[in-house]
Design a protein around this motif. Structure first.
Motif, PDB file in Angstrom:
ATOM      1  N   ASP A  21     -47.868 110.644  39.928  1.00  0.00           N
ATOM      2  CA  ASP A  21     -47.832 110.714  38.460  1.00  0.00           C
ATOM      3  C   ASP A  21     -46.453 111.079  37.910  1.00  0.00           C
ATOM      4  O   ASP A  21     -46.173 110.857  36.740  1.00  0.00           O
ATOM      5  N   SER A  22     -45.560 111.591  38.733  1.00  0.00           N
ATOM      6  CA  SER A  22     -44.251 112.047  38.270  1.00  0.00           C
ATOM      7  C   SER A  22     -43.250 110.886  38.229  1.00  0.00           C
ATOM      8  O   SER A  22     -43.004 110.236  39.261  1.00  0.00           O
ATOM      9  N   ASP A  23     -42.643 110.660  37.067  1.00  0.00           N
ATOM     10  CA  ASP A  23     -41.632 109.611  36.933  1.00  0.00           C
ATOM     11  C   ASP A  23     -40.458 109.842  37.888  1.00  0.00           C
ATOM     12  O   ASP A  23     -39.946 108.900  38.493  1.00  0.00           O
ATOM     13  N   GLU A  24     -40.035 111.098  38.011  1.00  0.00           N
ATOM     14  CA  GLU A  24     -38.908 111.422  38.873  1.00  0.00           C
ATOM     15  C   GLU A  24     -39.226 111.119  40.338  1.00  0.00           C
ATOM     16  O   GLU A  24     -38.397 110.574  41.065  1.00  0.00           O
ATOM     17  N   GLU A  27     -39.343 107.319  41.009  1.00  0.00           N
ATOM     18  CA  GLU A  27     -37.993 106.779  41.155  1.00  0.00           C
ATOM     19  C   GLU A  27     -37.389 107.159  42.509  1.00  0.00           C
ATOM     20  O   GLU A  27     -36.779 106.327  43.192  1.00  0.00           O
ATOM     21  N   ARG A  46     -50.514 105.371  39.133  1.00  0.00           N
ATOM     22  CA  ARG A  46     -50.118 106.608  38.451  1.00  0.00           C
ATOM     23  C   ARG A  46     -51.262 107.589  38.233  1.00  0.00           C
ATOM     24  O   ARG A  46     -51.055 108.687  37.753  1.00  0.00           O
TER      25      ARG A  46
END
Length: 153
Positions: A21-24, A27, A46
Motif C-alpha cells: 500500500d505504500s507508494d514509497e 517505487e 494496493r
C-alpha cells in the motif's frame, strides 16, 4: 500434477504479485527488482482485499510468487495469507512476507499461517535491493532445483 495444473491456472514464474500500500515501497521494490531481475514482471496490488479475487478470476495467470506487505489498512497481510492458504488452488503459491515489522510474534503468526519466508524491509536502499535479489534468487532456485529436474527425467 500440481494443484495449479489441476486447477488449469497458468503459472507465470517471471511474474511477481506485490501486495503493497505504500507508494514509497512500491517505487523502491520496482527499482530494486528492475535492477536485479530486469526480465521480471511486477504486478502491484494496493489492497489486501483485491488479492484473492485477482488470483481466482477465470483465466487468471498465477504469479510465481507473492511479495506480501504485512501492515496494510483494511485486510492485513496476515489475513491475506490465511485466505490464500485456505484456498485449495492457491495453497502451493510461494508467499514471502516483506515487512517493516521486526516483531517476533508477527513473524511467528505468519509462519503459522503458512508464509514461505518472512523478510524484514531494510531502510538502506542498497541492502533493500540485495535482500530482494537474494529472495528472488532463492525461491526461483527452489522451483528450478534438482527435484524439478528429477521429476522431468
Amino acid at each position: 500434477m500440481t494443484s495449479s495444473e489441476q486447477s488449469g491456472a497458468a503459472v507465470h514464474e517471471e511474474l511477481i504479485m506485490v501486495v503493497e500500500d505504500s507508494d514509497e515501497d512500491v517505487e523502491a521494490i520496482d527499482r530494486a527488482i528492475g535492477r536485479s531481475h530486469p526480465g521480471t514482471r511486477l504486478e502491484f496490488v494496493r489492497s489486501g482485499a483485491d488479492v484473492l479475487p485477482r488470483l481466482t478470476a477465470d483465466g487468471a495467470t498465477r504469479p510465481g510468487m507473492v511479495l506480501l506487505d504485512l501492515n496494510m489498512p483494511g485486510e492485513s497481510g496476515l489475513d491475506v495469507l490465511r485466505r490464500l492458504r485456505a484456498h485449495p488452488d492457491l495453497a502451493d503459491l510461494t508467499v514471502v512476507v516483506f515487512t517493516s515489522s521486526e516483531d517476533p510474534a508477527e513473524a511467528d503468526a505468519c509462519y503459522a499461517a503458512g508464509a514461505d519466508s518472512y523478510i524484514y524491509k531494510p531502510i538502506n536502499f542498497a541492502l533493500f535491493q540485495t535482500v530482494l535479489r537474494q529472495t528472488l534468487d532463492y525461491w526461483r532456485s527452489r522451483k528450478d532445483g534438482p527435484d524439478r529436474g528429477a521429476a522431468a527425467g
